[in-house]
Design an enzyme around this catalytic site. Structure first.
Site, mmCIF file in Angstrom:
data_model
loop_
_atom_site.group_PDB
_atom_site.id
_atom_site.type_symbol
_atom_site.label_atom_id
_atom_site.label_comp_id
_atom_site.label_asym_id
_atom_site.label_seq_id
_atom_site.Cartn_x
_atom_site.Cartn_y
_atom_site.Cartn_z
ATOM 1 N N LYS A 1 -74.204 -58.674 23.277
ATOM 2 C CA LYS A 1 -72.822 -59.053 22.929
ATOM 3 C C LYS A 1 -72.738 -59.364 21.433
ATOM 4 O O LYS A 1 -73.634 -60.010 20.887
ATOM 5 C CB LYS A 1 -72.419 -60.272 23.765
ATOM 6 C CG LYS A 1 -70.972 -60.686 23.653
ATOM 7 C CD LYS A 1 -70.693 -61.856 24.597
ATOM 8 C CE LYS A 1 -69.236 -62.289 24.582
ATOM 9 N NZ LYS A 1 -68.974 -63.406 25.523
ATOM 10 N N SER B 1 -67.268 -66.086 31.132
ATOM 11 C CA SER B 1 -67.324 -64.794 30.451
ATOM 12 C C SER B 1 -68.506 -63.888 30.765
ATOM 13 O O SER B 1 -68.523 -62.733 30.334
ATOM 14 C CB SER B 1 -67.265 -64.996 28.945
ATOM 15 O OG SER B 1 -65.940 -65.208 28.560
ATOM 16 N N SER C 1 -64.994 -62.697 28.495
ATOM 17 C CA SER C 1 -65.010 -62.010 27.227
ATOM 18 C C SER C 1 -66.178 -61.037 27.043
ATOM 19 O O SER C 1 -66.122 -60.175 26.170
ATOM 20 C CB SER C 1 -65.054 -63.039 26.106
ATOM 21 O OG SER C 1 -66.256 -63.793 26.174
HETATM 22 N N1 GLN Z 1 -61.818 -66.786 29.707
HETATM 23 C C1 GLN Z 1 -62.249 -68.070 29.232
HETATM 24 C C2 GLN Z 1 -61.610 -68.345 27.902
HETATM 25 O O1 GLN Z 1 -60.850 -67.544 27.462
HETATM 26 C C3 GLN Z 1 -63.727 -68.102 29.149
HETATM 27 C C4 GLN Z 1 -64.252 -67.409 27.969
HETATM 28 C C5 GLN Z 1 -65.735 -67.472 27.884
HETATM 29 O O2 GLN Z 1 -66.419 -67.792 28.846
HETATM 30 N N2 GLN Z 1 -66.230 -67.163 26.683
HETATM 31 O O3 GLN Z 1 -61.856 -69.364 27.306
#
Ligand code: GLN
Length: 479
Positions: free
Chosen positions: A73, A172, A148
């Site tokens: 990532k 995410s 994400s």
């Molecule tokens: N979807 C969640 C957010 O937008 C989690 C994101 C993540 O785990 N990086 O904060």
């Protein structure tokens, strides 16, 4: 079988037996990327030349990973290779150092095939918040891969690498793994070093593996885990051999089903698949128990106060002076404000404003402090539940992958996607998502297993036994 469809352990076995060479495998992966990447757009940067250098470099080394091609990532720092967080503000940032996780993979002889797309600074649930482009779900390219870590999950599902690393602040790793039909594991907070992970919300962020099988996740987790003096929040606890415990019996395991996770908003097909998985585990000897996690309903609200507060502080460092992009301005203040106005996308700005507000004098007690108190209650819910059960089973997401564009204009709808994953981060616990079925229109469904702190072994072994008795993980998208 096509080489790009192999899992990590399968590939290592073939390499060990001399049936496939690391070069053939790497060629097959780049061939696959050439064939499908236009449709998927999983990568921000494909590091082909570097990959062949790594192959040559490590040709004589015999690490556990034997030249396995993996994707990382793009919020995890790789020395001399751009690390953008899919943000314009870091578009030209080249880290002068390596993250601990990729250093550990390197020591075992992995090969980096590329850096994967994400929601800008890991803020999102669909990869649509990327400052560059949206990644597509390999099972239906008009749908999101989740986020994400959408690029990492999509690249694994599409066969563009054999496994990947993602990061998980509120879901995410697990949510995109569920949407893309692969395995995703968020380790216990402190299990894996965050050194070199670009900070979003430091009390929640963890790095973890995204793979095609549970055994592959156990292998990668073992490699990246362990205390690191460079990260003061990494825990000095022993790392068990996750692989060795996979085949231990699961018949004495008590599995808790929290009633708060089976309410309105949960898609019928998801509910049915998860309930079938529960029945199967029962026939395999697990003891199924109804439990309650009473403060579940407050998790999303408290997460979005705490995560945005931490983000507003962490992202203060992007001022045009130290990193990446710098805008022109007639004086220092204008340079700062223009850099941030032009460099950050709308979701990142929204969160900086929310977080700054929640932390401001006069509001701090009402918002930030209250959210911290709720966080403690949520953790206590889990502590109480784990007196009675060994692991907790829930759906990973309320729905299957949604259409690109469907939720992007409604942040609240987008935030509600994480309703089943967020509590785990607030409590610092380990959790894993694995495939447990498909909807009628062919979209993957994910099952979440949550464990006690530092007991990744229990969830991995239950997941492994479940996987061995089902075929979901063998399906591949037709691309
Ligand atoms: N979807 C969640 C957010 O937008 C989690 C994101 C993540 O785990 N990086 O904060």
């Amino acid at each position: 079988m096509e080489l790009f469809n192999l899992g990590i352990i399968e590939a290592i076995e073939l390499i060990d037996r001399g049936e496939v060479s690391p070069r053939e495998l790497l060629d097959a992966i780049f061939q696959r990327i050439d064939n499908v990447e236009d449709k998927i757009k999983a990568f921000v940067n494909i590091t082909r030349d570097n990959a062949y250098e790594m192959l040559a470099d490590t040709e004589n080394k015999r690490g556990a990973l034997k030249f396995i091609p993996l994707a990382i990532k793009d919020n995890i720092c790789t020395r001399d290779i751009p690390t953008t967080c899919s943000s314009k503000i870091l578009q030209n940032f080249i880290p002068p150092y390596e993250s601990t996780v990729t250093e550990r993979l390197r020591n075992e002889g992995y090969i980096l095939v590329g850096k994967t797309n994400l929601d800008e600074f890991a803020m999102g649930s669909s990869t649509e918040n990327s400052g560059f482009f949206t990644t597509r779900n390999p099972w239906a390219t008009d749908r999101v891969p989740g986020g994400s870590s959408g690029g990492s999950a999509a690249s694994v599902a599409a066969g563009e690498c054999l496994g990947a690393l993602g990061s998980d602040t509120g879901g995410s790793i697990r949510q995109p793994a569920a949407f893309c039909g692969v395995v995703g594991m968020k380790p216990t907070y402190g299990r894996v070093s965050r050194y070199g992970l670009v900070a979003f919300a430091s009390s929640l962020d963890q790095i973890g593996p995204i793979t095609k099988t549970v055994a592959d996740a156990a292998l990668l987790l073992k490699i990246i885990s362990g205390h690191d003096p460079c990260d003061s929040t990494s825990a000095p606890v022993e790392v068990p051999d996750f692989t060795a415990s996979l085949s231990e019996k699961i018949s004495d395991i008590r599995v808790g089903i929290p009633r708060e996770y089976f309410t309105e908003g949960l898609h019928t097909e998801v509910e049915e698949s998860v309930k079938e998985a529960i029945s199967l585990l029962k026939t395999m000897g697990c003891q199924i128990r109804d439990i309650s996690l009473p403060h579940t309903g407050y998790a999303v609200a408290s997460y979005y106060i705490l995560a945005t507060s931490e983000a507003s502080s962490n992202l203060a460092r992007y001022d045009g002076v130290k990193y990446g992009f710098r805008a022109k301005g007639k004086d220092l203040l204008e340079m700062y404000t223009e850099t941030r106005a032009m460099g950050f996308g709308p979701e990142v700005k929204r969160r900086i404003m929310l977080g700054t507000y929640a932390l401001s004098a006069g509001y701090y007690e009402a918002f930030y402090k209250k959210a911290q108190q709720v966080r403690t209650l949520i953790k206590e819910d889990f502590d109480n539940a784990f007196e009675e059960v060994d692991i907790i089973l829930t759906p990973t997401t309320p729905t299957t992958a949604f259409k690109i564009g469907e939720k992007i204009s409604d942040p609240l709808q987008m935030y509600l996607n994480d309703i089943f994953t967020i509590s785990v981060n607030l409590a610092g616990l380990p959790a894993l998502s694995l495939p447990c079925g498909f909807s009628k229109d062919g979209l993957p469904i994910g099952l979440q297993l949550i464990g006690r702190a530092f007991d990744e072994s229990s969830i991995l072994k239950v997941a492994y036994h479940y996987e061995q008795s089902t075929d979901w993980h063998k399906r591949r998208p037709s691309l």
